[in-house]
Motif scaffolding. Structure first.
Motif, short mmCIF file in Angstrom:
data_model
loop_
_atom_site.label_atom_id
_atom_site.label_comp_id
_atom_site.label_asym_id
_atom_site.label_seq_id
_atom_site.Cartn_x
_atom_site.Cartn_y
_atom_site.Cartn_z
N ILE A 110 0.85 -1.19 0.00
CA ILE A 110 0.00 0.00 0.00
C ILE A 110 0.88 1.24 0.00
O ILE A 110 1.74 1.38 0.87
CB ILE A 110 -0.95 0.01 1.21
CG1 ILE A 110 -1.97 -1.12 1.09
CG2 ILE A 110 -1.65 1.36 1.34
CD1 ILE A 110 -2.93 -1.23 2.25
N ASN A 111 0.65 2.13 -0.97
CA ASN A 111 1.40 3.38 -1.03
C ASN A 111 0.81 4.43 -0.11
O ASN A 111 1.53 5.16 0.58
CB ASN A 111 1.44 3.92 -2.45
CG ASN A 111 2.50 3.26 -3.29
OD1 ASN A 111 2.88 2.11 -3.03
ND2 ASN A 111 2.97 3.95 -4.31
N SER A 112 -0.50 4.56 -0.14
CA SER A 112 -1.16 5.56 0.68
C SER A 112 -2.62 5.20 0.87
O SER A 112 -3.20 4.42 0.11
CB SER A 112 -1.05 6.95 0.05
OG SER A 112 -1.82 7.02 -1.13
N MET A 113 -3.19 5.80 1.91
CA MET A 113 -4.62 5.67 2.17
C MET A 113 -5.14 7.06 2.51
O MET A 113 -4.44 7.84 3.18
CB MET A 113 -4.89 4.70 3.33
CG MET A 113 -4.32 3.31 3.10
SD MET A 113 -4.66 2.15 4.45
CE MET A 113 -6.35 1.69 4.09
N GLY A 114 -6.34 7.34 2.07
CA GLY A 114 -6.84 8.69 2.32
C GLY A 114 -8.34 8.78 2.32
O GLY A 114 -9.05 7.84 1.95
N THR A 138 -1.25 -4.80 -6.42
CA THR A 138 -1.73 -6.15 -6.12
C THR A 138 -0.62 -7.19 -6.30
O THR A 138 -0.69 -8.27 -5.73
CB THR A 138 -2.92 -6.51 -7.02
OG1 THR A 138 -2.52 -6.33 -8.39
CG2 THR A 138 -4.12 -5.63 -6.72
N LYS A 139 0.38 -6.84 -7.12
CA LYS A 139 1.56 -7.69 -7.30
C LYS A 139 2.76 -6.78 -7.48
O LYS A 139 2.63 -5.63 -7.89
CB LYS A 139 1.41 -8.59 -8.53
CG LYS A 139 0.29 -9.61 -8.43
CD LYS A 139 0.25 -10.47 -9.69
CE LYS A 139 -0.87 -11.50 -9.61
NZ LYS A 139 -0.92 -12.37 -10.83
N TRP A 140 3.96 -7.29 -7.24
CA TRP A 140 5.15 -6.44 -7.29
C TRP A 140 5.36 -5.87 -8.69
O TRP A 140 5.91 -4.78 -8.84
CB TRP A 140 6.38 -7.23 -6.86
CG TRP A 140 6.81 -8.30 -7.82
CD1 TRP A 140 6.40 -9.58 -7.86
CD2 TRP A 140 7.73 -8.15 -8.91
NE1 TRP A 140 6.99 -10.25 -8.88
CE2 TRP A 140 7.81 -9.42 -9.54
CE3 TRP A 140 8.49 -7.09 -9.41
CZ2 TRP A 140 8.63 -9.63 -10.65
CZ3 TRP A 140 9.30 -7.31 -10.51
CH2 TRP A 140 9.37 -8.57 -11.11
N ILE A 141 4.90 -6.57 -9.71
CA ILE A 141 5.13 -6.16 -11.08
C ILE A 141 4.04 -5.20 -11.58
O ILE A 141 4.16 -4.56 -12.62
CB ILE A 141 5.22 -7.39 -12.01
CG1 ILE A 141 5.93 -7.02 -13.33
CG2 ILE A 141 3.84 -7.97 -12.26
CD1 ILE A 141 6.25 -8.22 -14.19
#
Length: 121
Positions: free
Chosen positions: A31-35, A101-104
């Motif tokens: 997760i990069n961010s939540m807002g 959802t996946k590293w790629i």
């Protein structure tokens, strides 16, 4: 599949408090961010507050000192504590999660369905 579910909205009197919760679940790599965003009738959706992976927060000027965003990374959950609520805070509040959802995979935005907050006497 990713699910984003908000809870905690409702009716509150001016000056009151509410706490919103948002949980992300499903296939989540990171997760990069939540807002939190909100949309009042006849108005565009606007940012309320967000928090990134490093814990940095960002607030709309209209809610600074009244609202506090926090997170539980272990639970993929973000909270919005709203104090000193005003009638102008009435809106549908939406949670947005930026994640992979996946590293790629690239980072995508996932939205919840919204929760109504009504501030009225």
């Amino acid at each position: 599949q990713v699910q984003v579910v908000e809870s905690g909205g409702g009716l509150v009197q001016p000056g009151g408090s509410l706490r919103l919760s948002c949980a992300a679940s499903g296939t989540i790599f990171s997760i990069n961010s939540m807002g939190w965003y909100r949309q009042a009738p006849g108005k565009e959706r606007e940012l309320v507050a967000d928090i990134n992976y490093g814990g940095s927060t960002n607030y709309a000027d209209s809610v600074k000192a009244r609202f506090t965003i926090s997170r539980d990374s272990a639970k993929n959950t973000v909270y919005l504590q709203m104090n000193s609520l005003e009638p102008e805070d009435t809106a549908v509040y939406y949670c947005k999660v930026q994640l992979r959802t996946k590293w790629i995979r690239p980072v995508d935005d996932y939205w919840g369905q919204g929760t109504q907050v009504t501030v009225s006497s």
